[in-house]
Design a protein around this motif. Structure first.
Motif, PDB file in Angstrom:
ATOM      1  N   GLU A  70       0.785  -1.188  -0.077  1.00 27.16           N
ATOM      2  CA  GLU A  70      -0.124  -0.035   0.121  1.00 27.16           C
ATOM      3  C   GLU A  70       0.872   1.256  -0.010  1.00 27.16           C
ATOM      4  O   GLU A  70       1.518   1.491   0.848  1.00 27.16           O
ATOM      5  CB  GLU A  70      -0.921  -0.032   1.222  1.00 27.16           C
ATOM      6  CG  GLU A  70      -1.818   1.070   1.148  1.00 27.16           C
ATOM      7  CD  GLU A  70      -2.806   1.064   0.066  1.00 27.16           C
ATOM      8  OE1 GLU A  70      -3.439   2.073  -0.163  1.00 27.16           O
ATOM      9  OE2 GLU A  70      -3.291  -0.137  -0.062  1.00 27.16           O
ATOM     10  N   ASN A  71       0.910   1.936  -1.044  1.00 28.47           N
ATOM     11  CA  ASN A  71       1.633   3.211  -1.114  1.00 28.47           C
ATOM     12  C   ASN A  71       3.150   3.010  -0.645  1.00 28.47           C
ATOM     13  O   ASN A  71       3.448   3.762  -0.072  1.00 28.47           O
ATOM     14  CB  ASN A  71       1.099   4.376  -0.507  1.00 28.47           C
ATOM     15  CG  ASN A  71       1.648   5.584  -0.573  1.00 28.47           C
ATOM     16  OD1 ASN A  71       2.092   5.873  -2.019  1.00 28.47           O
ATOM     17  ND2 ASN A  71       1.659   6.596   0.392  1.00 28.47           N
ATOM     18  N   TYR A  72       3.718   1.930  -1.195  1.00 27.94           N
ATOM     19  CA  TYR A  72       5.004   1.659  -0.922  1.00 27.94           C
ATOM     20  C   TYR A  72       6.105   2.584  -1.417  1.00 27.94           C
ATOM     21  O   TYR A  72       7.131   2.930  -0.806  1.00 27.94           O
ATOM     22  CB  TYR A  72       5.563   0.216  -1.454  1.00 27.94           C
ATOM     23  CG  TYR A  72       5.629  -0.099  -2.687  1.00 27.94           C
ATOM     24  CD1 TYR A  72       6.865   0.128  -3.226  1.00 27.94           C
ATOM     25  CD2 TYR A  72       4.796  -0.422  -3.637  1.00 27.94           C
ATOM     26  CE1 TYR A  72       7.182   0.252  -4.606  1.00 27.94           C
ATOM     27  CE2 TYR A  72       4.946  -0.450  -5.174  1.00 27.94           C
ATOM     28  CZ  TYR A  72       6.069  -0.424  -5.277  1.00 27.94           C
ATOM     29  OH  TYR A  72       6.363  -0.433  -6.901  1.00 27.94           O
TER      30      TYR A  72
ATOM     31  N   GLY B 224       5.551   5.911  -1.891  1.00 27.57           N
ATOM     32  CA  GLY B 224       5.370   7.002  -0.923  1.00 27.57           C
ATOM     33  C   GLY B 224       6.139   6.807   0.511  1.00 27.57           C
ATOM     34  O   GLY B 224       6.918   7.680   1.178  1.00 27.57           O
ATOM     35  N   LYS B 225       6.068   5.485   0.770  1.00 29.13           N
ATOM     36  CA  LYS B 225       6.645   5.330   2.242  1.00 29.13           C
ATOM     37  C   LYS B 225       7.963   5.182   2.139  1.00 29.13           C
ATOM     38  O   LYS B 225       9.117   5.439   3.271  1.00 29.13           O
ATOM     39  CB  LYS B 225       5.892   3.973   2.851  1.00 29.13           C
ATOM     40  CG  LYS B 225       4.554   4.046   3.078  1.00 29.13           C
ATOM     41  CD  LYS B 225       3.911   2.560   3.614  1.00 29.13           C
ATOM     42  CE  LYS B 225       2.530   2.584   3.817  1.00 29.13           C
ATOM     43  NZ  LYS B 225       1.819   1.523   4.142  1.00 29.13           N
TER      44      LYS B 225
ATOM     45  N   ALA C 238       0.668   4.584   8.223  1.00 28.79           N
ATOM     46  CA  ALA C 238       0.148   5.463   7.033  1.00 28.79           C
ATOM     47  C   ALA C 238       0.862   6.672   7.333  1.00 28.79           C
ATOM     48  O   ALA C 238       1.197   7.489   6.131  1.00 28.79           O
ATOM     49  CB  ALA C 238      -1.475   5.761   7.136  1.00 28.79           C
TER      50      ALA C 238
END
Length: 272
Positions: free
Chosen positions: A224-226, A228-229, A256
């Motif tokens: 999930e949104n790797y 951005g992380k 998150a």
């Protein structure tokens, strides 16, 4: 008075004919020499062909045996193990061959069938050599300790033919190789910006990745949104984490809005 004998017309014609003309026999016309040569030529050619064939059957093998294939040259192969595999694969095809009879197409097919060969060209090299120009597959990772993965993402079996030192180990569901490789390339590019590389990556069925980096730091990141992380992590690593004297042991990026950091000093205290 004697009476004159009446002569028949046939008798008159016979007497009046020339003796030379009656004795002459009609001669057959002479055959021109060109026609006689033309008639004899097919037989002469057939005989010459027969002699040539017999001479070829007797002498050609002896001539060809003077040009045996003595070596197979392989260019483009950088490791002795792969060189030996090529030589072994082609040995039976060149053992009794000569320069003229060596089966180039079969050599091409057998060399191309080696799993680590991407492309190959084959040619004769006078007087006793078959030369191969090989393009090798370039492995970028080891997948599930069973196969190598090429730069184009294709798996191939050649673990024993390559030096595996320095290749990252990737593990995950067999059917998810394409997705895991996509993660690996994306994450590797982001981490290289801060001088870090991936040594090992384990991906589970939910595509949560656990990475061991080349400085032995561990990262955990879900799908999930790797991107951005990981960008959040690289900013913190460049600004704070890389210079902290406690040393980073593990970073969990599955949050998150933040990250969880485990320090090496804290782990050392627990083990003391």
């Amino acid at each position: 008075m004697a009476k004159a004998r009446r002569q028949t017309p046939d008798a008159r014609r016979t007497r009046g004919a020339s003796p030379k003309a009656t004795r002459a026999k009609r001669q057959a016309p002479a055959v021109p020499i060109r026609e006689r040569l033309a008639a004899a030529l097919p037989g002469a050619l057939a005989g010459l062909v027969a002699i040539t064939v017999v001479a070829g059957v007797i002498w050609l093998p002896r001539v060809l045996d003077q040009y045996p294939i003595r070596q197979v040259g392989v260019d483009g192969v950088t490791d002795v193990r792969r060189q030996q595999q090529v030589q072994t694969a082609l040995a039976s095809l060149v053992r009794d061959a000569n320069y003229f009879s060596v089966p180039l197409e079969q050599i091409y097919q057998r060399a191309r069938g080696l799993s680590w060969v991407s492309e190959v060209s084959v040619r004769r090299q006078w007087p006793d050599t078959v030369s191969l120009d090989v393009t090798e597959r370039e492995p970028v990772a080891v997948w599930n300790e069973a196969v190598l993965v090429a730069r184009d993402g294709e798996p191939f079996k050649a673990l024993k033919q390559y030096d595996l030192a320095g290749l990252p180990r990737l593990n995950g569901p067999d059917q998810r190789l394409e997705e895991v490789m996509s993660f690996y390339h994306s994450m590797g590019k982001l981490l290289r910006d801060v001088g870090l590389g991936i040594e090992r990556m384990e991906v589970n069925a939910r595509l949560t990745a656990r990475l061991t980096l080349d400085n032995q730091m561990q990262l955990v990141v879900d799908r999930e949104n790797y991107v951005g992380k990981l960008r959040r992590f690289t900013r913190l690593y460049r600004g704070v984490l890389s210079t902290d004297s406690r040393g980073v042991a593990r970073v969990d990026l599955r949050y998150a809005d933040g990250i969880a950091v485990t320090w090496r000093d804290a782990e050392a205290d627990k083990n003391a």
